[in-house]
Structure formats: structure tokens, C-alpha cells
Enzyme design. Structure first.
Site, PDB file in Angstrom:
ATOM      1  N   THR A  75       0.812  -1.212   0.000  1.00 28.25           N
ATOM      2  CA  THR A  75       0.000   0.000   0.000  1.00 28.25           C
ATOM      3  C   THR A  75       0.849   1.267   0.000  1.00 28.25           C
ATOM      4  OG1 THR A  75      -0.197  -0.074   2.418  1.00 28.25           O
ATOM      5  CG2 THR A  75      -1.933  -1.139   1.140  1.00 28.25           C
ATOM      6  N   ARG A 122      -5.681  -6.610  -5.587  1.00 27.88           N
ATOM      7  CA  ARG A 122      -5.986  -6.654  -4.148  1.00 27.88           C
ATOM      8  C   ARG A 122      -6.977  -5.562  -3.792  1.00 27.88           C
ATOM      9  NH1 ARG A 122      -1.779  -5.674   0.928  1.00 27.88           N
ATOM     10  NH2 ARG A 122      -2.465  -7.420   2.235  1.00 27.88           N
ATOM     11  N   ARG A 128      -7.239   1.661   8.468  1.00 32.09           N
ATOM     12  CA  ARG A 128      -6.035   2.360   8.920  1.00 32.09           C
ATOM     13  C   ARG A 128      -4.931   2.341   7.872  1.00 32.09           C
ATOM     14  NH1 ARG A 128      -3.041  -2.112  10.395  1.00 32.09           N
ATOM     15  NH2 ARG A 128      -4.339  -3.916  10.901  1.00 32.09           N
ATOM     16  N   TYR A 155      -8.401  -8.040   1.850  1.00 31.17           N
ATOM     17  CA  TYR A 155      -7.801  -7.846   3.169  1.00 31.17           C
ATOM     18  C   TYR A 155      -8.809  -7.086   4.025  1.00 31.17           C
ATOM     19  CZ  TYR A 155      -4.056  -6.835   6.582  1.00 31.17           C
ATOM     20  OH  TYR A 155      -3.283  -6.761   7.711  1.00 31.17           O
ATOM     21  N   ASP A 248       5.004 -12.933   4.494  1.00 28.43           N
ATOM     22  CA  ASP A 248       4.642 -11.520   4.648  1.00 28.43           C
ATOM     23  C   ASP A 248       5.880 -10.625   4.769  1.00 28.43           C
ATOM     24  OD1 ASP A 248       2.712  -9.441   4.701  1.00 28.43           O
ATOM     25  OD2 ASP A 248       2.872  -9.289   6.869  1.00 28.43           O
ATOM     26  N   ASN A 253       4.298  -2.557   8.932  1.00 28.42           N
ATOM     27  CA  ASN A 253       3.498  -2.042  10.044  1.00 28.42           C
ATOM     28  C   ASN A 253       3.546  -2.893  11.305  1.00 28.42           C
ATOM     29  OD1 ASN A 253       2.152   0.475   9.045  1.00 28.42           O
ATOM     30  ND2 ASN A 253       1.438  -0.933   7.469  1.00 28.42           N
TER      31      ASN A 253
END
Length: 298
Positions: A75, A122, A128, A155, A248, A253
Site C-alpha cells: 500500500t 488486491r 487504517r 484484506y 509476509d 506495520n
């Protein structure tokens, strides 16, 4: 621009896993960040990460004992997929990608990404991390990518499933859920919240799940993430042909600790407890999704 002050960089020296993945294993959820000097981060991003290059990703793949990757658009790069596509182009055919696209993308751009190895897009509903995209726009995108045979990766967080479920079940292609729908592992596996997700998979054979990210979900914490095991094992045993796994890396984050990727690999035999289950999770299932031409030839 430096990374956010509360950002944790990925583990510099992960341990060598005790578990040896079967030949052909796929890390089916990972990312690349930049490097920013070559692939700038999106101005509208919610965070500024550390650089995490394709070279570092593929070195980790080899070290952990995997053969292929699925690189998911981060992102922090918004809808500019250049860093992800560059990683695919330089993978020698060993990587596929999941893009982030808008309804304005051209057919030519979609075809170019498909040739590079992109096999899905995606939809992110974690507030957030991203701003809200209207569902009618997402439906337009879904209609555009479906003829390519692309999947849709979704997600979301478990409390949001009731309001999103009807949208998910209306999507026209294979749907892959990130991180088991982010269940609250402090609640029971047999409780109504997680069982709603299990029922969703049971009733819709086009819905798959990634049994990933114990480091994000655990309340008990590292290195064992014991409280996540029952949730992931439940999905592996209930839906052995519709689960996949990934590191991942580089773990965007993470605020409290940075996982050891070798320990994450050693988590696998605790949720896929037989050689057959491990092969399906790590080889057969991701190959059917991302390299169907190779899977059908075997």
C-alpha cells in the site's frame, strides 16, 4: 525520506528453519518496498517503510528453502505497481504478482502486467491502511480483470465481515482472503466470529485463505505464537485444497516486534501436520493458483 520513527526494519539475520519445505515450495505472500530512490513511495501513503528490495527478497527465499514467490503490491506504493512488476521481471519466472489497480487502468496496461506475471488484484478494506473505495468501483475493476483469469485478494478484519460478506460472495472470480480474515485469536475457534468465516469458505468454493501472519494475530507473542495455531490448523484441515502460506516479508506495520522468518517457517508443520498437507499448502495449491500451466503439466 526516512522511514517512520516507529517502523521496525525486517530481521537482519533470520535463523535457518528446522523445517525443510518440500521441493517447489512457494512463499505466496510477500512484498517489495522501493528502493525509494528507484521506485518512489506514493504521496498519499499511510506509512513510510524501510527499503526492501527484490534482491533481498529472493536471497531470503533461497535461504529459507523456497523456490518461488508471490509478490503482493504494497500500500505504500499505492496504485503504482512498478516496483512489484520489476521484481517479477527479474525473477526468472519464479515470481507472480498481485497488483493494485483503479477502474481507469487501460486494457494495454492490464495485458502488460499479465505478461510480466501479475495474476490478481488486491482489495484492501483495512481503514487504517487505505482510504475507502466505493464497492461499485471495485465491481467495475473485478469485471475488468475477470477475463484475464486473475484472482481478487481481499484484506479485511474479522469484525467487518458481516457488512462485507455479500460483496465478497458476488465477486466473479477466485477470491483469496489475507491472513484468515484477521481473527481475534483471544476468542474461541468454535466461536461465532471465526465460524462465520469458516462458513463463508464452506459455502463458496471459489474462496481461499492464506494461513499467514501469526506474528500479526498473536496475543501470546513470539517466538511460538501458540494462540494462532488452532485457527490456522482448523482451516488447513477443513479446506486442504484452498489454503496457501507466505512469510509476509518484510512485515509492514509491525509495531511491537519483528519476527524471525526462520521461526515463521517452523510454524508450518504445526498447522499442516502431515507431509501431504504441507505439500498442498506450499506447492500444489499455490501452483494451481499462480502457475496453472505448470501445475496441469505435472
Amino acid at each position: 525520506m526516512p522511514m517512520d520513527p516507529d517502523w521496525l526494519p525486517f530481521h537482519p539475520n533470520p535463523s535457518k528453519p528446522t523445517f525443510r519445505p518440500p521441493p517447489g515450495a512457494v512463499d505466496a505472500h510477500c512484498h517489495v518496498f522501493g528502493p525509494e530512490a528507484e521506485f518512489p513511495y506514493a504521496p498519499q501513503r499511510k506509512y513510510t517503510p524501510c527499503d526492501a528490495s527484490k534482491r533481498q527478497l529472493y536471497a531470503l527465499r533461497d535461504f529459507l528453502g523456497f523456490e518461488r514467490n508471490v509478490v503482493v503490491q504494497a500500500t505504500c506504493h499505492g496504485n503504482d505497481n512498478q516496483a512489484m512488476v520489476d521484481a517479477l521481471v527479474h525473477s526468472n519466472g519464479k515470481a507472480r504478482g498481485i497488483a493494485s489497480v483503479t477502474k481507469d487502468i487501460t486494457d494495454t496496461d492490464l495485458e502488460t502486467m499479465h505478461r510480466a506475471g501479475v495474476r490478481g488484484t488486491r482489495f484492501n478494506f483495512v481503514k487504517r491502511l487505505v482510504d475507502f473505495t466505493p464497492k461499485e468501483v471495485l465491481n467495475e475493476i473485478a469485471a475488468r480483470i475477470a477475463p484475464l483469469g486473475w484472482q481478487i485478494v481481499i484484506y479485511f478484519e474479522a469484525p467487518d465481515l458481516p457488512e462485507l460478506e455479500s460483496f465478497f460472495t458476488g465477486l466473479p472470480t477466485t477470491v483469496v482472503v489475507d491472513h484468515m480474515g484477521r481473527p481475534d485469536v483471544g476468542k474461541p475457534v468454535e466461536g461465532p466470529e471465526f465460524q462465520r468465516f469458516v462458513r463463508l469458505m464452506a459455502e463458496h468454493e471459489n474462496i481461499w485463505s492464506k494461513v499467514t501472519c501469526p506474528e500479526r494475530l498473536s496475543l501470546s507473542g513470539p517466538p511460538d505464537y501458540d494462540d494462532v495455531v488452532p485457527f490456522a490448523r482448523h482451516l488447513v484441515e477443513r479446506f486442504p485444497d484452498r489454503v496457501i502460506w507466505g512469510t509476509d516479508w518484510p512485515h509492514p506495520n509491525m509495531k511491537t516486534h519483528m519476527p524471525d522468518d526462520g521461526k515463521l517457517v517452523d510454524f508450518i508443520p504445526r498447522i499442516a501436520t502431515t507431509a501431504e498437507a504441507q505439500r498442498k499448502l506450499l506447492v500444489d495449491n499455490p501452483m494451481r493458483l499462480y502457475w496453472p500451466e505448470a501445475a496441469s503439466a505435472n
